[in-house]
Design an enzyme around this catalytic site. Structure first.
Site, mmCIF file in Angstrom:
data_model
loop_
_atom_site.group_PDB
_atom_site.id
_atom_site.type_symbol
_atom_site.label_atom_id
_atom_site.label_comp_id
_atom_site.label_asym_id
_atom_site.label_seq_id
_atom_site.Cartn_x
_atom_site.Cartn_y
_atom_site.Cartn_z
ATOM 1 N N LYS A 118 0.813 -1.215 0.000
ATOM 2 C CA LYS A 118 0.000 0.000 0.000
ATOM 3 C C LYS A 118 0.847 1.266 0.000
ATOM 4 O O LYS A 118 1.832 1.367 0.714
ATOM 5 C CB LYS A 118 -0.885 0.020 1.253
ATOM 6 C CG LYS A 118 -2.263 -0.542 1.051
ATOM 7 C CD LYS A 118 -2.932 -0.795 2.380
ATOM 8 C CE LYS A 118 -3.253 0.494 3.092
ATOM 9 N NZ LYS A 118 -4.498 1.105 2.597
ATOM 10 N N ARG A 521 -5.939 -2.596 -12.226
ATOM 11 C CA ARG A 521 -7.075 -2.818 -11.333
ATOM 12 C C ARG A 521 -7.575 -1.517 -10.719
ATOM 13 O O ARG A 521 -6.789 -0.698 -10.264
ATOM 14 C CB ARG A 521 -6.668 -3.786 -10.211
ATOM 15 C CG ARG A 521 -6.237 -5.123 -10.742
ATOM 16 C CD ARG A 521 -7.435 -5.889 -11.266
ATOM 17 N NE ARG A 521 -8.114 -6.570 -10.190
ATOM 18 C CZ ARG A 521 -7.879 -7.831 -9.854
ATOM 19 N NH1 ARG A 521 -6.992 -8.543 -10.519
ATOM 20 N NH2 ARG A 521 -8.531 -8.383 -8.867
ATOM 21 N N CYS A 522 -8.901 -1.389 -10.709
ATOM 22 C CA CYS A 522 -9.516 -0.191 -10.156
ATOM 23 C C CYS A 522 -10.578 -0.582 -9.150
ATOM 24 O O CYS A 522 -11.119 -1.679 -9.215
ATOM 25 C CB CYS A 522 -10.207 0.606 -11.257
ATOM 26 S SG CYS A 522 -9.097 1.085 -12.564
ATOM 27 N N HIS A 700 -5.321 -17.661 -2.761
ATOM 28 C CA HIS A 700 -4.843 -16.813 -3.856
ATOM 29 C C HIS A 700 -4.232 -17.641 -4.971
ATOM 30 O O HIS A 700 -4.002 -17.147 -6.058
ATOM 31 C CB HIS A 700 -3.816 -15.810 -3.336
ATOM 32 C CG HIS A 700 -4.362 -14.962 -2.221
ATOM 33 N ND1 HIS A 700 -4.182 -15.283 -0.901
ATOM 34 C CD2 HIS A 700 -5.109 -13.847 -2.234
ATOM 35 C CE1 HIS A 700 -4.785 -14.384 -0.149
ATOM 36 N NE2 HIS A 700 -5.362 -13.505 -0.928
#
Ligand code: GLN
Ligand code: ZN
Length: 760
Positions: A118, A521-522, A700
């Protein structure tokens, strides 16, 4: 005269053009030239949208990530991708995304992707730079210089944007855990060379981003900043040292001392520091004030801003610059695309394009007087007034309920040990009970049914039937697998936050309000605009139906208030804590309704609780206090025999153990499979008293975990947590997986639990 400028523009495109171009290229459906063409068009379009500003950022456009761009500019490629024979852009994507070993066995043998994490306290993720103690840097200014010359050709007053050396090194990782700042000596000459190359192109100003300045800096970092900017001071370009996402606090005197031509301050967070900064800065320095919020979607109060800025403009003259608080990367592109948004709500909003309009109005008012923008100011005042007084925003009943909150609302009736006994008697679960985290595969059929329903092609009745069929299928599968606590599978949910937002009063949804999360990616965060209430139960009918299909306990499934808050655009007219308490009260109603409907186990997901931690450690306690209080209000109104679960899908708990314990959930499920259960050490040391489900299988990955592997993980878990308090479950929800992966994986997981029971 006041100058106006921008720090960065969203690169994804108003219709996510970049996303589709990238994904098309990665799938081999588009050529590299087409991708490059889309990039060039977006840059042109975005520069045009910023016309009228005195300086426009260049280099903020990226095909994946600005930190990864910086790594390439500095020639810092991980060893595993060096010497790649193909196109540089392809090598860039290899670091960004990795290449699977299977698909590339014949050619390159696959490449591990760079780690992603992040970007400060935003929802944007960057690719972590990798270093070794002997990393060398070499300048590769091509990308930046090309974009610069493009901008020049287009007649743009360009201000190149780069990440500063101390932020770049601090956010990276050294393989042997040595201090990355030790690399400064090798790095600074490359920065100097880069600035030189820009100067040669006639660049006057360079924006050098050091957001690390709003965090708690070590002495080494402070020294690194002094040293870096002393070293770069002789460069021929002027440096605008840019901080954002918070206050400078203790770092303010340092910033004021650095030999740069200007400093940018985030005035949404640090308006209280403006006076001191002005006082300390030498009188030839530019002061750029970030007065338009680059992190939210609300209109600014332009009149109030002018009341504050006019005297500053008179005092500072040419030294005053105005900008958004940070790059506009974190807001959607253009409100004009929103043709279906409620008209009231729409009139209160500003996306990137509208935020720049606000900046232009401020600039004009300061240069030519408020009279030159009378109409704009009147319109702005009217919009704010409508928001301030709207009954859609203010619901006295909700306010009264929040004001009347008492700590007792967040208390379970009995302590955990007493509850556990009552729950055991009711639920009759075996040792090592098995469960899942909630979602099952979101199949193409599910998504199609939802699309048709939203488009009006499928009636509400038929949509419900389709979802019930999915739920029934899920329940049958789980019964066949002999799982102990079942779930309905969440087929009716597009997204764990949007789904609840859509059913709560006080939320609005945009059509194109996308914000880049990472790469292509949004996310489209829902807009929390008003006091929150729950007009009707949300999940009760689905859970009741699912429970009617089985005699096993059916777990109710909710998203917690902190996660709903942290993944929304939130109000700026009240503290986050207040919005969170409103959400907590609404979700508490849902918990109690589930309980009334006979649901004996209720899970409240708090996937985003940890990521809401403030950047400054001094603010953690306050955040955790209201976050945990909100969770407790939501969860703890139930009787002793109702079992509360929570789920958190990350693996760092050391710092927040006390907060986790204070939540007092009966069972917490967490991600652990990739950490080899080591993360349970935190729970062990803390002597965490309640039950834990450490994930034994990494959802994942498409790999199917085998039974022995999972038994071994649970054995390791049992060394840290008493076996009678352990559950067996996957790391997270299964919605991104396929049934052919899920069924055998869960079969092995249940077999692992059975083996553990037999052995104990
Ligand atoms: N219940 C949610 C699911 O299974 C939890 C998702 C999450 O934690 N991110 O999908
Ligand atoms: Zn999860």
């Amino acid at each position: 005269m006041t100058r106006i400028h921008n720090l960065g523009f969203p690169r994804i495109g108003a219709r996510r053009e970049l996303k589709f171009a990238l994904e098309g290229y990665w799938k081999g459906e588009r050529s590299r030239d087409e991708l490059l063409q889309t990039g060039a068009e977006l840059r042109q379009r975005h520069w045009q949208a910023q016309q009228g500003l005195d300086l426009i950022p260049v280099g903020d456009f990226s095909f994946y990530d600005q930190m990864l761009d910086m790594s390439f500019t500095l020639g810092n490629l991980p060893a595993r991708v060096q010497g790649f024979a193909g196109d540089e852009l392809d090598n860039y994507f290899r670091v960004a995304r990795g290449r699977s070993a299977q698909a590339h066995a014949e050619c390159c043998g696959g490449v591990a992707a760079g780690e992603m994490t992040k970007w400060f306290d935003t929802n944007y993720h960057y690719i972590v730079p990798e270093f070794t103690a002997d990393t060398c840097f070499t300048l590769n200014p091509r990308r930046l210089l090309d974009q610069l010359s493009e901008a020049r050709t287009a007649g743009i007053k360009a201000k190149p944007v780069i990440i500063g050396p101390v932020t770049y090194l601090s956010l990276g990782k050294v393989k042997d855990d040595s201090n990355p700042l030790a690399l400064l000596e090798q790095l600074l000459p490359v920065y100097a060379e880069l600035l030189e190359a820009l100067a040669q192109q006639g660049v006057e100003w360079v924006q050098i981003d050091e957001p690390i300045l709003v965090t708690d800096l070590s002495e080494t970092q402070q020294a690194a900043l002094e040293y870096s900017y002393a070293t770069l001071r002789n460069s021929e370009v002027k440096l605008l040292l840019t901080s954002y996402f918070g206050q400078l606090q203790d770092n303010l005197p340092l910033v004021a001392r650095l030999p740069v031509a200007g400093v940018h301050l985030d005035c949404i967070n640090a308006r209280n520091e403006v006076a001191e900064l002005i006082e300390r800065l030498p009188s030839d320095r530019v002061i750029s004030l970030g007065v338009i919020n680059g992190r939210n979607i609300w209109k600014s109060d332009l009149t109030a801003l002018l009341d504050w800025l006019e005297p500053l403009a008179a005092q500072l003259g040419d030294r005053l610059w105005l900008a958004p608080s940070c790059s506009l990367l974190h807001v959607p592109v253009d409100l004009n695309s929103e043709d279906q948004l409620d008209a009231d709500v729409r009139s209160w909003l500003a996306f990137a394009v509208q935020k720049l309009d606000e900046l232009r109005v401020l600039g004009r008012a300061l240069r030519s007087g408020r009279d030159s923008v009378t109409a704009e100011l009147a319109e702005n005042r009217q919009a704010l007034e409508s928001r301030r007084t709207s009954p859609r925003v203010h619901n006295p009943a909700v306010r009264d309920a929040v004001a009347a909150l008492k700590p007792a609302l967040g208390e379970r009736r009995s302590p955990y040990a007493a509850r556990a006994a009552v729950q055991a008697a009711r639920l009759q679960l075996p040792a090592y009970p098995t469960t899942t985290i909630g979602s099952f595969p979101q199949t193409a059929e599910i998504r199609q049914a939802r699309r048709q329903f939203k488009a009006g092609e499928l009636s509400a009745v038929d949509y419900r039937k389709a979802m019930e069929a999915e739920i029934a299928h899920c329940v049958r599968e789980q019964e066949a697998l002999e799982l102990d606590v079942l779930v309905h599978g969440e087929p009716e949910r597009n997204d764990m936050v949007e789904y609840f937002g859509e059913q709560l009063e006080g939320y609005a949804f945009s059509r194109f309000g996308w914000v880049q999360s990472y790469g292509s990616r949004c996310v489209k965060p829902p807009i929390l605009f008003g006091d929150i209430s729950r007009p009707t139960p949300i999940t009760v009918e689905w859970s009741r139906y699912a429970q009617s299909l089985t005699n096993k306990p059916m777990k109710g499934m909710l998203t917690g208030p902190v996660t709903i808050l942290n993944w929304s655009f939130v109000r700026d007219d009240q503290p986050r804590a207040d919005s969170c308490r409103q959400l907590a009260l609404a979700m508490r109603g849902e918990v109690l309704d589930l309980e009334k409907a006979g649901i004996s186990v209720i899970q409240i997901d708090e996937a985003a609780l940890r990521e809401g931690l403030p950047l400054r450690q001094s603010e953690w306690k306050d955040y955790l206090d209201w976050a945990v209080e909100s969770f407790r209000i939501t969860a703890n109104g139930v009787a002793d025999e109702t079992q509360i679960h929570t789920h958190m899908c990350y693996s760092e708990f050391n710092d927040i153990m006390q907060a986790i314990a204070n939540m007092d959930a009966d069972v917490i499920t967490i991600e652990t499979s990739r950490s080899d259960m080591e993360l349970l050490d935190a729970f062990d040391h803390f002597q965490y008293p309640n039950e834990i489900g450490p994930g034994v299988y990494d959802i994942h990955s498409p790999n199917i975990p085998d039974q022995a592997q999972m038994v071994e993980l649970m054995r390791k878990a049992a060394e840290r947590v008493p076996a009678e308090r352990l559950w067996v479950n996957p790391d997270c929800g299964l919605k991104t997986r396929q049934w052919p992966e899920v069924t055998p994986a869960l079969r092995n997981m249940v077999a692992a639990a059975q083996a553990l029971r037999a052995a104990s």
